[in-house]
Write a protein that holds these residues in place. Structure first.
Motif, PDB file in Angstrom:
ATOM      1  N   ASP A 193      23.044 -33.971  26.475  1.00  0.00           N
ATOM      2  CA  ASP A 193      22.287 -34.525  25.345  1.00  0.00           C
ATOM      3  C   ASP A 193      21.208 -35.531  25.737  1.00  0.00           C
ATOM      4  O   ASP A 193      20.298 -35.783  24.929  1.00  0.00           O
ATOM      5  N   GLN A 194      21.299 -36.102  26.943  1.00  0.00           N
ATOM      6  CA  GLN A 194      20.298 -37.098  27.329  1.00  0.00           C
ATOM      7  C   GLN A 194      18.887 -36.524  27.342  1.00  0.00           C
ATOM      8  O   GLN A 194      17.936 -37.189  26.868  1.00  0.00           O
ATOM      9  N   PRO A 195      18.686 -35.290  27.852  1.00  0.00           N
ATOM     10  CA  PRO A 195      17.326 -34.731  27.787  1.00  0.00           C
ATOM     11  C   PRO A 195      16.801 -34.598  26.362  1.00  0.00           C
ATOM     12  O   PRO A 195      15.606 -34.797  26.117  1.00  0.00           O
ATOM     13  N   LEU A 204      17.598 -36.542  23.779  1.00  0.00           N
ATOM     14  CA  LEU A 204      17.246 -37.878  23.301  1.00  0.00           C
ATOM     15  C   LEU A 204      15.977 -38.383  23.984  1.00  0.00           C
ATOM     16  O   LEU A 204      15.130 -39.014  23.334  1.00  0.00           O
ATOM     17  N   ASN A 205      15.830 -38.099  25.263  1.00  0.00           N
ATOM     18  CA  ASN A 205      14.622 -38.522  25.975  1.00  0.00           C
ATOM     19  C   ASN A 205      13.379 -37.845  25.398  1.00  0.00           C
ATOM     20  O   ASN A 205      12.337 -38.491  25.216  1.00  0.00           O
ATOM     21  N   GLU A 206      13.478 -36.546  25.107  1.00  0.00           N
ATOM     22  CA  GLU A 206      12.339 -35.833  24.518  1.00  0.00           C
ATOM     23  C   GLU A 206      12.007 -36.389  23.143  1.00  0.00           C
ATOM     24  O   GLU A 206      10.827 -36.543  22.782  1.00  0.00           O
ATOM     25  N   GLN A 241      23.764 -43.640  19.824  1.00  0.00           N
ATOM     26  CA  GLN A 241      22.409 -43.970  20.251  1.00  0.00           C
ATOM     27  C   GLN A 241      21.384 -43.165  19.458  1.00  0.00           C
ATOM     28  O   GLN A 241      20.334 -43.688  19.055  1.00  0.00           O
ATOM     29  N   TYR A 273       7.131 -41.868  20.689  1.00  0.00           N
ATOM     30  CA  TYR A 273       6.145 -42.731  21.355  1.00  0.00           C
ATOM     31  C   TYR A 273       4.717 -42.299  21.036  1.00  0.00           C
ATOM     32  O   TYR A 273       3.825 -43.135  20.905  1.00  0.00           O
ATOM     33  N   LEU A 322      26.489 -39.491  22.900  1.00  0.00           N
ATOM     34  CA  LEU A 322      25.225 -40.166  22.593  1.00  0.00           C
ATOM     35  C   LEU A 322      24.902 -40.164  21.098  1.00  0.00           C
ATOM     36  O   LEU A 322      23.783 -40.521  20.713  1.00  0.00           O
ATOM     37  N   ALA A 351      16.406 -35.416  17.531  1.00  0.00           N
ATOM     38  CA  ALA A 351      17.561 -36.278  17.802  1.00  0.00           C
ATOM     39  C   ALA A 351      18.733 -35.942  16.890  1.00  0.00           C
ATOM     40  O   ALA A 351      19.898 -36.165  17.263  1.00  0.00           O
ATOM     41  N   LYS A 387      12.484 -39.431  22.129  1.00  0.00           N
ATOM     42  CA  LYS A 387      11.826 -40.727  22.336  1.00  0.00           C
ATOM     43  C   LYS A 387      10.363 -40.542  22.715  1.00  0.00           C
ATOM     44  O   LYS A 387       9.490 -41.299  22.282  1.00  0.00           O
ATOM     45  N   ASP A 388      10.105 -39.515  23.544  1.00  0.00           N
ATOM     46  CA  ASP A 388       8.713 -39.242  23.933  1.00  0.00           C
ATOM     47  C   ASP A 388       7.882 -38.844  22.708  1.00  0.00           C
ATOM     48  O   ASP A 388       6.724 -39.266  22.560  1.00  0.00           O
TER      49      ASP A 388
END
Length: 238
Positions: free
Chosen positions: A160-162, A164-166, A195, A172, A192, A183, A168-169
């Protein structure tokens, strides 16, 4: 008679306790010290039982100290010779419970060792399957479940981190709705999830703020256009 019984009991051997009990038993039921005498008799009989059964527990302890499963089983059998109702019965049963737990640990420790080895090699799914071989009710079950929970969380984070990172990008660069939708793919119960929900709440608040600004600007622009139209109408009438 009770003083004499006390003096005899101080010798501390089974025959002395028997003699002391016999002395106390001579107090007739109608005498004021009868209850005290009977209490002492019960105590001394327990002392006799302790003297008789203590060697059994000492032998059981000796066997258990050898540490192997057969030795622990032999210790359990030995301690089981202390009969129900005897003074040392509770102590014997406590030892038996402890030794049974030790046997379970000896039996299940290799399973946890194997699971931990697999986990160190990043073979987490295999580690989880091995740890699940320890059934509920065993001494190491709680430990196994704790490790399973940790490894499951590691797997979920890696998955799941990828996402969430996408998200966030996207947030941004201002794509808040896309970030929120992405998300939201992280399901409840996942490592996650908390978060992701916190980030979604922030992005929703940002989106709402931006929308409120745009709405205010639209109202202002609409008002200005109305004023311009009214002024133009007055000019043409003149």
């Amino acid at each position: 008679r009770l003083r004499s019984a006390h003096t005899i009991a101080r010798i501390g051997y089974a025959p002395a306790f028997r003699l002391a009990a016999a002395q106390a038993q001579q107090i007739s039921p109608d005498r004021p010290r009868r209850l005290q005498g009977q209490t002492l008799v019960a105590h001394w009989r327990n002392e006799i039982q302790r003297l008789q059964d203590r060697p059994i527990l000492r032998e059981a302890d000796r066997l258990a100290q050898l540490g192997s499963i057969p030795d622990l089983q032999a210790a359990i059998a030995k301690a089981g010779e202390v009969d129900l109702g005897r003074a040392l019965r509770v102590e014997a049963q406590t030892r038996i419970a402890d030794w049974r737990n030790e046997i379970q640990v000896i039996e299940d420790r290799p399973i946890l060792d194997e699971a931990n080895t697999l986990a160190r090699e990043d073979r987490l799914q295999e580690a989880i399957q091995v740890a699940r071989r320890i059934p509920e009710g065993r001494v190491l079950y709680a430990r196994a479940q704790g490790l399973i929970a940790d490894w499951t969380a590691q797997i979920q984070i890696a998955e799941d981190q990828p996402i969430l990172n996408e998200a966030k990008d996207l947030a941004y660069i201002g794509s808040l709705t896309r970030a929120i939708n992405l998300a939201s793919q992280i399901a409840p119960g996942r490592a996650l999830y908390g978060q992701a929900q916190s980030a979604i709440a922030i992005w929703k608040a940002e989106r709402a703020y931006i929308e409120s600004i745009r709405a205010a600007e639209a109202r202002t622009s609409s008002g200005e256009n109305s004023a311009d139209s009214a002024g133009a109408a007055e000019d043409s009438s003149e």
